[in-house]
Design a protein around this motif. Structure first.
Motif, short mmCIF file in Angstrom:
data_model
loop_
_atom_site.label_atom_id
_atom_site.label_comp_id
_atom_site.label_asym_id
_atom_site.label_seq_id
_atom_site.Cartn_x
_atom_site.Cartn_y
_atom_site.Cartn_z
N VAL A 20 -50.27 29.43 -47.85
CA VAL A 20 -52.10 29.22 -47.62
C VAL A 20 -52.18 27.75 -48.50
CG1 VAL A 20 -52.32 30.55 -50.34
CG2 VAL A 20 -53.87 30.33 -48.56
N GLN B 30 -52.60 36.48 -46.91
CA GLN B 30 -52.42 34.89 -46.64
C GLN B 30 -52.26 34.50 -47.82
OE1 GLN B 30 -56.19 32.59 -46.72
NE2 GLN B 30 -57.20 33.75 -48.16
N TRP B 31 -52.12 35.26 -48.63
CA TRP B 31 -51.33 34.83 -50.78
C TRP B 31 -50.29 34.88 -50.51
CZ3 TRP B 31 -52.78 31.06 -53.59
CH2 TRP B 31 -54.62 30.46 -53.36
#
Length: 628
Positions: free
Chosen positions: A438, A550-551
């Protein structure tokens, strides 16, 4: 019981007792570590200590590499790293009436060829500094230590919640205070009163025939290795262990040859004995901050919990040993580390009895391993055989560092047959560098996700865009997110639990942003680790399970920054074939729980992986809630 009673249901109008999920007795490193973990996870706790204030000076002082990593998992320890002394090597000296004192050996404390750690040294700072770090963090969660409360006993009030335990404390002037709690944990030291209340916990101590004095102070000396960890043997006068300390101080351990000399083991005697052992070098004290003396005793309690799994002991309450290998504070804190996340899940109604039972099973083995090592290590230091001491240290380097503390195969730890790399069930996750998709930041993968009481599910795939791999990830995602999946049921139960008993809002949340890791589940963090180049895919193109996380999508492209120069995938898993996908389950304490791998050419590989996840977590978790 005499004195004033303050208890529940008093007819005289006195206040009802306070009620907690967990009552922690003792505010040393073990009790405070447990308190920090439980408080962060939203468990209602109280910490009681019989002292009017925290440790100010002296006592335990060595923080091992694994403990440094544990603190970093909690986002703590930066100030200790700045202020403490780092010990990278150990020196050995010997002298006798016929041979002058001389250095006869020097070795690296944690050689990279033996142990893979991010911090290859012992960090030295006194116990009070550690306590302050933990107390400050506890305050971030809105909890303070209740002091000048001496625990006297506990009783079982009912088999039905709420609060089946009644804890009694002496608060001075013949007054007694009662507190109700679902659980009690005795972190109250070697003479633990909580341990005495649990049937069958006593163990016979085995005193070592050695007596020691310890002195912290600032020295004026011309001894050349005063700023190294140093063992000095004198055939005439005994042994001295030298430990450099923070604030320009030095710790001196003096070993006495007999109990008769130990009777006179006062501060002045220790100073004179140190001068005799270190002669012809000059040794003078500019100041003395702390002095203590002791006889070595090794003990492991027969049990670490009661039969109802309501009362536990940890730290020195469950095991005692010599302090010379710097293990006591470290082992005690990891007792609490092991117990804390398990109690959180038990209190939330998400744990089967097997999970809480595993605390005693796992930690009593470590305590017994520690006592066996300590007995040998203390013997070698007292015995004066440099070669044998060096071999003892070399043999036990991994254990001493903390990364060699390993748990046996169980419902929590299995899949060793799938292990071809450094990631092994029952062992701490190896340090590895990767980059976050990300934001392209290089991170330590074992530390990147903050401690939120969650399991980490790492799905490892070389080619994230290959047709077979895409099918695997999609089927896995669909199965895990389906209503019939145990992981979905557990996630829903956990979500409900954290609504009713939320984690506290902390000032550091604006920096760690816990929501990044809770987007899909409060009990699982789903992670994707791939060697696919970043420019070849987008997170939004991934199946739901990973697109919403997403992290925790990571790229294995930072081998040049690794401690061994290895990529994370080969380091963790060894030879993961191009057509294989692996899953590594990591427990909330950072230990690998289970590993498996699947051939993506198999049509139902993704479904099989999902069923395996249900089977693994179903061995010790259940989707119910029993909050008050």
């Amino acid at each position: 019981m005499t004195g004033t009673e303050i208890h529940s249901g008093a007819q005289d109008g006195s206040p009802s007792p306070e009620e907690y999920d967990v009552g922690i007795v003792g505010a040393g490193p073990a009790g405070l570590t447990l308190a920090v973990i439980l408080a962060r996870l939203g468990i209602k706790i109280a910490v009681f200590d019989d002292r009017p204030d925290q440790t100010a000076i002296g006592r335990a002082d060595g923080i091992q590499p694994k403990t440094i990593e544990t603190l970093q998992m909690l986002g703590l320890g930066d100030e200790l790293l700045r202020q403490g002394v780092k010990i990278h090597d150990i020196c050995m000296w010997r002298g006798s009436a016929d041979s002058p004192l001389r250095r006869i050996g020097r070795q690296v404390h944690y050689p990279a060829s033996v142990v893979d750690v991010k911090h290859p040294y012992v960090l030295i700072c006194h116990q009070g500094m550690m306590e302050s770090t933990l107390i400050d963090d506890l305050g971030e969660s809105g909890v303070t230590v209740t002091r000048s409360h001496r625990f006297t006993n506990f009783e079982y009030t009912s088999d039905v919640k709420p609060c089946p335990l009644d804890l009694t404390f002496n608060i001075g002037e013949a007054k007694h205070k009662h507190v109700h709690a679902d659980y009690v944990v005795g972190c109250d030291g070697a003479r633990s009163l909580v341990r005495q209340m649990i049937p069958g916990t006593d163990a016979i101590a085995t005193p070592h025939e050695s007596y020691w004095g310890v002195l912290d102070g600032e020295l004026d000396t011309d001894f050349p290795d005063i700023w190294h960890k140093t063992v000095v043997f004198s055939e005439e006068h005994g042994s001295v262990l030298i430990i450099p300390r923070e604030r320009n101080m030095t710790r001196i351990y003096i070993e006495m040859k007999s109990s008769s000399s130990a009777k006179h083991l006062g501060q002045d005697f220790v100073m004179e004995q140190a001068k005799r052992i270190l002669a012809p070098y000059r040794v003078d004290w500019l100041s003395v901050e702390w002095f203590g003396n002791y006889q070595i005793a090794q003990r492991v309690a027969a049990r670490f919990s009661d039969s109802t799994l309501r009362a536990f002991i940890a730290g020195d309450a469950s095991h005692t040993h010599s302090p010379k290998a710097a293990q006591g504070m470290n082992t005690s804190m990891h007792d609490a580390w092991n117990l804390g996340w398990k109690l959180n899940l038990a209190i939330r109604g998400l744990a089967k009895p097997a999970l809480v039972e595993s605390y005693e099973v796992e930690r009593i083995k470590i305590a017994q391993d520690l006592i066996s090592f300590d007995f040998e290590h203390a013997n070698e230091i007292a015995g004066g055989d440099i070669q044998r001491l060096a071999e003892n240290f070399k043999t036990n380097t991994r254990f001493i560092s903390g990364v060699g503390v390993e748990y046996a195969e169980s419902a929590l730890n299995y899949g060793g047959a799938q292990t071809r790399g450094d990631a092994r069930p029952g062992c701490t996750l190896p340090p590895s560098k990767v980059s976050r998709f990300v934001d392209a930041n290089p991170v330590d993968l074992q530390l990147d996700i903050p401690m939120l009481g969650q399991f980490r599910v790492f799905v490892v795939v070389h080619n994230v865009i290959g047709p077979a791999e895409t099918k695997f990830l999609t089927r896995l995602s669909d199965y895990v997110t389906a209503e019939s999946s145990l992981l979905t049921k557990l996630s829903r139960a956990a979500a409900d639990s954290y609504v009713r008993k939320p984690r506290p809002k902390r000032s550091t949340d604006v920096y760690t942003v816990p929501a990044r890791y809770q987007a899909f589940s409060q009990i699982f963090t789903y992670c994707l680790l791939t060697s696919t180049p970043k420019e070849q895919f987008e997170v939004s193109s991934l199946p739901t399970l990973f697109a919403s996380s997403q992290w925790t999508v990571y790229l294995d492209d930072a081998a040049h920054m690794d401690t061994k120069g290895l990529g994370c995938i080969p380091k963790w898993l060894g030879d993961l074939a191009a057509n294989e996908v692996a899953i590594v389950n990591v427990r909330p304490d950072g230990y690998v729980g289970s590993i498996n791998r699947w051939n993506t050419a198999m049509d139902d590989a993704g479904d099989a992986a999902a069923r395996w996840l249900d089977e693994y977590y179903g061995g010790f978790l259940e989707a119910t809630t029993r909050l008050n």
